[in-house]
Design an enzyme around this catalytic site. Structure first.
Site, PDB file in Angstrom:
ATOM      1  N   SER A   1       4.256   2.238   8.119  1.00 51.80           N
ATOM      2  CA  SER A   1       3.889   1.185   7.171  1.00 51.80           C
ATOM      3  C   SER A   1       5.107   0.625   6.451  1.00 51.80           C
ATOM      4  O   SER A   1       6.000   1.366   6.036  1.00 51.80           O
ATOM      5  CB  SER A   1       2.917   1.739   6.132  1.00 51.80           C
ATOM      6  OG  SER A   1       1.681   2.047   6.711  1.00 51.80           O
TER       7      SER A   1
ATOM      8  N   ASP B   1      -0.563  -7.508   1.332  1.00 52.13           N
ATOM      9  CA  ASP B   1       0.097  -6.200   1.401  1.00 52.13           C
ATOM     10  C   ASP B   1       1.615  -6.374   1.476  1.00 52.13           C
ATOM     11  O   ASP B   1       2.232  -6.202   2.531  1.00 52.13           O
ATOM     12  CB  ASP B   1      -0.432  -5.447   2.629  1.00 52.13           C
ATOM     13  CG  ASP B   1      -0.060  -3.986   2.633  1.00 52.13           C
ATOM     14  OD1 ASP B   1       0.421  -3.485   1.611  1.00 52.13           O
ATOM     15  OD2 ASP B   1      -0.261  -3.340   3.687  1.00 52.13           O
TER      16      ASP B   1
ATOM     17  N   HIS C   1       0.820  -1.217   0.000  1.00 47.54           N
ATOM     18  CA  HIS C   1       0.000   0.000   0.000  1.00 47.54           C
ATOM     19  C   HIS C   1       0.852   1.265   0.000  1.00 47.54           C
ATOM     20  O   HIS C   1       0.361   2.346  -0.330  1.00 47.54           O
ATOM     21  CB  HIS C   1      -0.993   0.000   1.173  1.00 47.54           C
ATOM     22  CG  HIS C   1      -0.421   0.323   2.504  1.00 47.54           C
ATOM     23  ND1 HIS C   1      -0.096  -0.635   3.441  1.00 47.54           N
ATOM     24  CD2 HIS C   1      -0.112   1.518   3.084  1.00 47.54           C
ATOM     25  CE1 HIS C   1       0.366  -0.055   4.527  1.00 47.54           C
ATOM     26  NE2 HIS C   1       0.372   1.260   4.345  1.00 47.54           N
TER      27      HIS C   1
END
Length: 307
Positions: A249, A136, A83
């Site tokens: 992230s 992901d 992402h």
């Protein structure tokens, strides 16, 4: 039969690190020897030499950027979250606007080791437009190989799926909380492994609480809550709510094997259902071992090691 070996690792600084191990992997050795990181603390400088600070610049004309974390897994590849490489509209970001910094502790000062990216490699099953974080996982191929030093060194990839980890560490330069800014220096925090049964239960209860729904019998609304995906594992500090946050992230969720003293990237920061620091809902981490073959295919020099 396994034979215990003593290995001397000599870094560019001339420092010697002696490691006792039962394998021939060359990865996961922290420097020095001795959040989102919410409720964390500043890490020892360059303790985790695989840490990558990734910047996705919004355009060529200003310095605004989206940041993520990552892990060096061989001399030309950095692992991160899929992402991170897409914008909010599902459009793949531009490689020429992507910068990867290695060997950094302070991201305002330690930016000498900058690398451009020649290729984005990601799980094609990932679909950000569905507002989900399944599959992901991504790898950034650097334009040129890097030279290993005391401050730049790859992390190990586990050769098997998750287990009941006693202690896990997550690191990053993400926000300290939903209302606080991000730190300049790398932060770390210890988190607890949450098995999927408990994680699904916490997710279910949290969802009902947010919706203001009261059950008449246990599991009444189970069909309304999507179970934790097979590509994810869960973790959070169950005492403080500490864990990863906005800007973390793609960074690693790490386990240190007490026998060979190597660090393994067992997960990478994917996302969560609640705000940073909500003790009632764990953060989701992509399970790295599920991408072992993917990593072996695209990052051929990476170290797949036994836990």
């Amino acid at each position: 039969m396994l034979f215990s070996l003593i290995i001397l690792i000599i870094f560019g600084s001339g420092q010697l690190i002696m490691v006792s191990c039962d394998d021939d992997c060359e990865c996961g050795i922290e420097a020095g020897a001795q959040s989102r990181i919410f409720m964390g603390k500043e890490a020892t400088p360059n303790k985790y030499p695989w840490m990558a600070h990734i910047r996705f610049k919004l355009n060529l004309h200003d310095n605004r950027y989206v940041k993520c974390g990552g892990s060096l897994i061989d001399n030309q590849h950095v692992m991160t979250a899929a992402h991170c490489i897409f914008d909010e509209f599902g459009v793949l970001r531009k490689r020429k606007l992507t910068e990867v910094y290695l060997g950094a502790h302070s991201i305002s000062k330690d930016l000498d080791n900058k690398h451009s990216v020649s290729k984005f490699i990601y799980d094609k099953r990932f679909d950000i437009t569905e507002r989900k974080l399944d599959f992901d996982f991504a790898i950034l191929k650097l334009s040129k190989p890097v030279q290993y030093t005391e401050d730049i060194y790859p992390i190990c990839i586990p050769d098997a799926n998750i287990k009941e980890y006693e202690s896990l560490i997550v690191t990053g330069w993400g926000k300290l909380s939903e209302i606080e800014g991000a730190p300049d220096k790398l932060n770390e925090v210890e988190v607890d492994y949450i098995d999927k049964t408990k994680c699904n239960k916490m997710n279910y209860e949290f969802t009902l609480r947010v919706r203001g729904v009261i059950e008449t019998y246990p599991g009444e609304y189970a069909s309304l809550v999507t179970p934790i995906h097979e590509s994810h594992m869960c973790a959070i500090d169950t005492n403080t709510g500490g864990g990863s946050c906005i800007g973390d992230s793609g960074g690693p969720l790490m386990y240190k094997n007490p026998e060979n003293h190597r660090w393994y990237a067992v997960g990478l920061v994917s996302g969560g259902y609640g705000v940073c620091g909500n003790i009632n809902i764990p953060t989701l981490y992509t399970i790295v071992a599920k991408y072992k073959k993917f990593i072996q295919k695209y990052a051929t020099e990476s170290q797949i090691c036994s836990l």
